[in-house]
Design an enzyme around this catalytic site. Structure first.
Site, PDB file in Angstrom:
ATOM      1  N   ALA A   1       0.787  -1.410  -0.115  1.00 20.26           N
ATOM      2  CA  ALA A   1       0.266   0.028  -0.148  1.00 20.26           C
ATOM      3  C   ALA A   1       0.789   1.239  -0.034  1.00 20.26           C
ATOM      4  CB  ALA A   1      -0.723   0.066   1.193  1.00 20.26           C
TER       5      ALA A   1
ATOM      6  N   GLY B   1       0.341  -5.098   0.577  1.00 17.40           N
ATOM      7  CA  GLY B   1      -0.759  -5.165  -0.321  1.00 17.40           C
ATOM      8  C   GLY B   1      -0.309  -5.878  -1.687  1.00 17.40           C
TER       9      GLY B   1
ATOM     10  N   GLU C   1      -0.961  -9.200  -1.053  1.00 17.72           N
ATOM     11  CA  GLU C   1      -2.515  -9.509  -1.041  1.00 17.72           C
ATOM     12  C   GLU C   1      -3.061  -9.484  -2.362  1.00 17.72           C
ATOM     13  OE1 GLU C   1      -2.776  -6.233   1.956  1.00 17.72           O
ATOM     14  OE2 GLU C   1      -3.515  -7.770   3.280  1.00 17.72           O
TER      15      GLU C   1
ATOM     16  N   GLU D   1       3.653  -5.140   7.464  1.00 22.97           N
ATOM     17  CA  GLU D   1       2.877  -4.129   8.003  1.00 22.97           C
ATOM     18  C   GLU D   1       3.012  -3.798   9.492  1.00 22.97           C
ATOM     19  OE1 GLU D   1       1.849  -6.325   5.900  1.00 22.97           O
ATOM     20  OE2 GLU D   1       0.438  -5.421   4.560  1.00 22.97           O
TER      21      GLU D   1
HETATM   22  N1  COA Z   1       4.423   3.247  -0.409  1.00 23.40           N
HETATM   23  C1  COA Z   1       4.998   4.434  -0.696  1.00 23.40           C
HETATM   24  N2  COA Z   1       6.306   4.682  -1.731  1.00 23.40           N
HETATM   25  C2  COA Z   1       6.945   3.598  -1.540  1.00 23.40           C
HETATM   26  C3  COA Z   1       6.651   2.217  -1.213  1.00 23.40           C
HETATM   27  C4  COA Z   1       5.469   2.386  -0.534  1.00 23.40           C
HETATM   28  N3  COA Z   1       4.844   0.850  -0.145  1.00 23.40           N
HETATM   29  N4  COA Z   1       7.641   1.381  -1.469  1.00 23.40           N
HETATM   30  C5  COA Z   1       8.461   2.084  -2.114  1.00 23.40           C
HETATM   31  N5  COA Z   1       8.106   3.476  -2.229  1.00 23.40           N
HETATM   32  C6  COA Z   1       9.056   4.542  -2.887  1.00 23.40           C
HETATM   33  C7  COA Z   1      10.149   4.809  -1.873  1.00 23.40           C
HETATM   34  O1  COA Z   1       9.880   5.801  -1.079  1.00 23.40           O
HETATM   35  C8  COA Z   1      10.892   5.308  -2.848  1.00 23.40           C
HETATM   36  O2  COA Z   1      10.715   6.636  -3.382  1.00 23.40           O
HETATM   37  P1  COA Z   1      11.690   8.002  -3.243  1.00 23.40           P
HETATM   38  O3  COA Z   1      12.551   7.491  -4.753  1.00 23.40           O
HETATM   39  O4  COA Z   1      10.962   9.068  -3.501  1.00 23.40           O
HETATM   40  O5  COA Z   1      12.688   7.954  -2.035  1.00 23.40           O
HETATM   41  C9  COA Z   1      10.757   4.605  -4.337  1.00 23.40           C
HETATM   42  O6  COA Z   1       9.583   3.928  -3.905  1.00 23.40           O
HETATM   43  C10 COA Z   1      11.970   3.469  -4.246  1.00 23.40           C
HETATM   44  O7  COA Z   1      12.052   2.735  -3.220  1.00 23.40           O
HETATM   45  P2  COA Z   1      13.242   2.370  -2.287  1.00 23.40           P
HETATM   46  O8  COA Z   1      13.034   2.550  -0.947  1.00 23.40           O
HETATM   47  O9  COA Z   1      14.314   3.600  -2.617  1.00 23.40           O
HETATM   48  O10 COA Z   1      13.962   1.216  -2.888  1.00 23.40           O
HETATM   49  P3  COA Z   1      14.730   0.113  -2.140  1.00 23.40           P
HETATM   50  O11 COA Z   1      15.229  -0.717  -3.339  1.00 23.40           O
HETATM   51  O12 COA Z   1      15.779   0.727  -1.468  1.00 23.40           O
HETATM   52  O13 COA Z   1      14.025  -0.680  -1.266  1.00 23.40           O
HETATM   53  C11 COA Z   1      11.911  -1.774  -0.647  1.00 23.40           C
HETATM   54  C12 COA Z   1      12.894  -1.446  -1.859  1.00 23.40           C
HETATM   55  C13 COA Z   1      10.530  -2.338  -1.307  1.00 23.40           C
HETATM   56  C14 COA Z   1      12.334  -2.848   0.410  1.00 23.40           C
HETATM   57  C15 COA Z   1      11.264  -0.583   0.122  1.00 23.40           C
HETATM   58  O14 COA Z   1      10.829   0.521  -0.947  1.00 23.40           O
HETATM   59  C16 COA Z   1      10.270  -0.779   1.131  1.00 23.40           C
HETATM   60  O15 COA Z   1      10.344  -1.330   2.234  1.00 23.40           O
HETATM   61  N6  COA Z   1       8.953  -0.333   0.673  1.00 23.40           N
HETATM   62  C17 COA Z   1       7.813  -0.639   1.669  1.00 23.40           C
HETATM   63  C18 COA Z   1       7.389  -1.927   1.812  1.00 23.40           C
HETATM   64  C19 COA Z   1       6.003  -1.930   2.632  1.00 23.40           C
HETATM   65  O16 COA Z   1       6.205  -1.646   4.067  1.00 23.40           O
HETATM   66  N7  COA Z   1       5.050  -2.193   2.205  1.00 23.40           N
HETATM   67  C20 COA Z   1       3.986  -2.516   3.003  1.00 23.40           C
HETATM   68  C21 COA Z   1       3.090  -1.420   3.122  1.00 23.40           C
HETATM   69  S1  COA Z   1       1.534  -1.717   4.114  1.00 23.40           S
END
Ligand code: COA
Length: 259
Positions: A66, A111, A114, A134
């Site tokens: 999400a 999500g 999901e 989450e």
């Molecule tokens: N919501 C909003 N933005 C998100 C996102 C999410 N779930 N997942 C990634 N992004 C954005 C990051 O903020 C980043 O934006 P920016 O370039 O403006 O900083 C961009 O996507 C790239 O992500 P980044 O974190 O830089 O890539 P990474 O390779 O270092 O890490 C993940 C990848 C997937 C491990 C990491 O992005 C992450 O942990 N995301 C959230 C996952 C999460 O908690 N999902 C469940 C939500 S309920």
């Protein structure tokens, strides 16, 4: 091609391909994605020319969960609306008459997992990663994962995933039954397209009924579920596809199903 802003929808060779398309945020799911996805699913479920739906993500993620930026600003009342929208999206996906294959090309987190869980089949690339992170954000999954993960891989693995939030690599996801198959990255779409083509060749009425019996049977006790199988098996004997399928076998030719 479609006119959506957060996804693309292409229809080709009796298969629809829905691609989540916000690569700059790893295809994070916001309200617009959920609303546009629901609209796309409604157009697919009423389209007799679409026999299989494939979901995938643009760039290096399937869906990284999400949209945390959008969620961060919500109060409890808005969170309920958001969760209910997500459930509508997931239920529509799960109940789509056509089979749905998730082509998981990268992160499938929160999500994103999901969405994959509401599909019928999950094929992952070797670099895909899975997780339910989450609790790291102080919430729990809100679009069905507490229930669909548990039904797929059991409560113990589900609790481990949710309580730790840890990321799982494709090989482990395969070993725990979270995905059907793992393939080299460059073979993902070929593998999925081949599977879709095989499904397109089957009797479509039979295939749709099989999906309904399997899905609905999970909510019944065994006796009721087996009764549902009998009733559906019997109903199919009255279809042109059943007559054609058996006749074609006996005449040693390919069936010409009309649905
Ligand atoms: N919501 C909003 N933005 C998100 C996102 C999410 N779930 N997942 C990634 N992004 C954005 C990051 O903020 C980043 O934006 P920016 O370039 O403006 O900083 C961009 O996507 C790239 O992500 P980044 O974190 O830089 O890539 P990474 O390779 O270092 O890490 C993940 C990848 C997937 C491990 C990491 O992005 C992450 O942990 N995301 C959230 C996952 C999460 O908690 N999902 C469940 C939500 S309920």
């Amino acid at each position: 091609m479609s006119s959506y802003t957060t996804l693309t929808l292409e229809k080709k060779d009796q298969t629809a391909l829905l691609t989540f398309n916000r690569p700059e945020v790893l295809n994070a799911l916001n309200t617009t994605v959920a609303t546009e996805s629901l609209d796309a699913l409604q157009s697919i479920q009423n389209d007799p020319d679409v026999r299989v739906l494939i979901l995938t993500g643009a760039g290096r993620a399937f869906v990284a969960g999400a949209d945390i930026t959008e969620m961060q600003a919500k109060n409890a009342e808005q969170a309920r609306i958001y969760s209910e929208l997500g459930h509508r999206f997931m239920n529509t996906l799960q109940d789509l008459p056509q089979p749905v294959i998730a082509a998981i090309n990268g992160f499938a987190l929160g999500g994103g997992l999901e969405v994959a869980l509401a599909c019928d089949i999950r094929i992952a690339s070797e670099s895909a990663q899975f997780g339910l992170p989450e609790t790291i954000l102080g919430i729990i999954p809100g679009w069905g994962a507490t229930q669909r993960t548990a039904r797929l891989v059991g409560t113990a693995k589900t609790k481990e995933m949710i309580f730790t939030g840890r990321r799982i690599k494709a090989a482990e996801a395969l070993s725990m039954g979270l995905v059907n198959q793992v393939v080299p990255n460059e073979e993902l779409m070929d593998t999925v397209n081949e599977m879709a083509a095989t499904m397109c060749r089957q009797g479509q009425t039979a295939l749709r009924h099989a999906k309904t019996v399997i899905n609905n049977g999970m909510d019944l006790n065994l006796d009721e579920a087996l009764r549902l199988e009998i009733d559906t098996f019997v109903d199919l004997f009255d279809t042109d596809d059943r007559r054609e399928g058996m006749q074609a076998f006996l005449e040693k030719r390919k069936p010409n199903f009309t649905g």
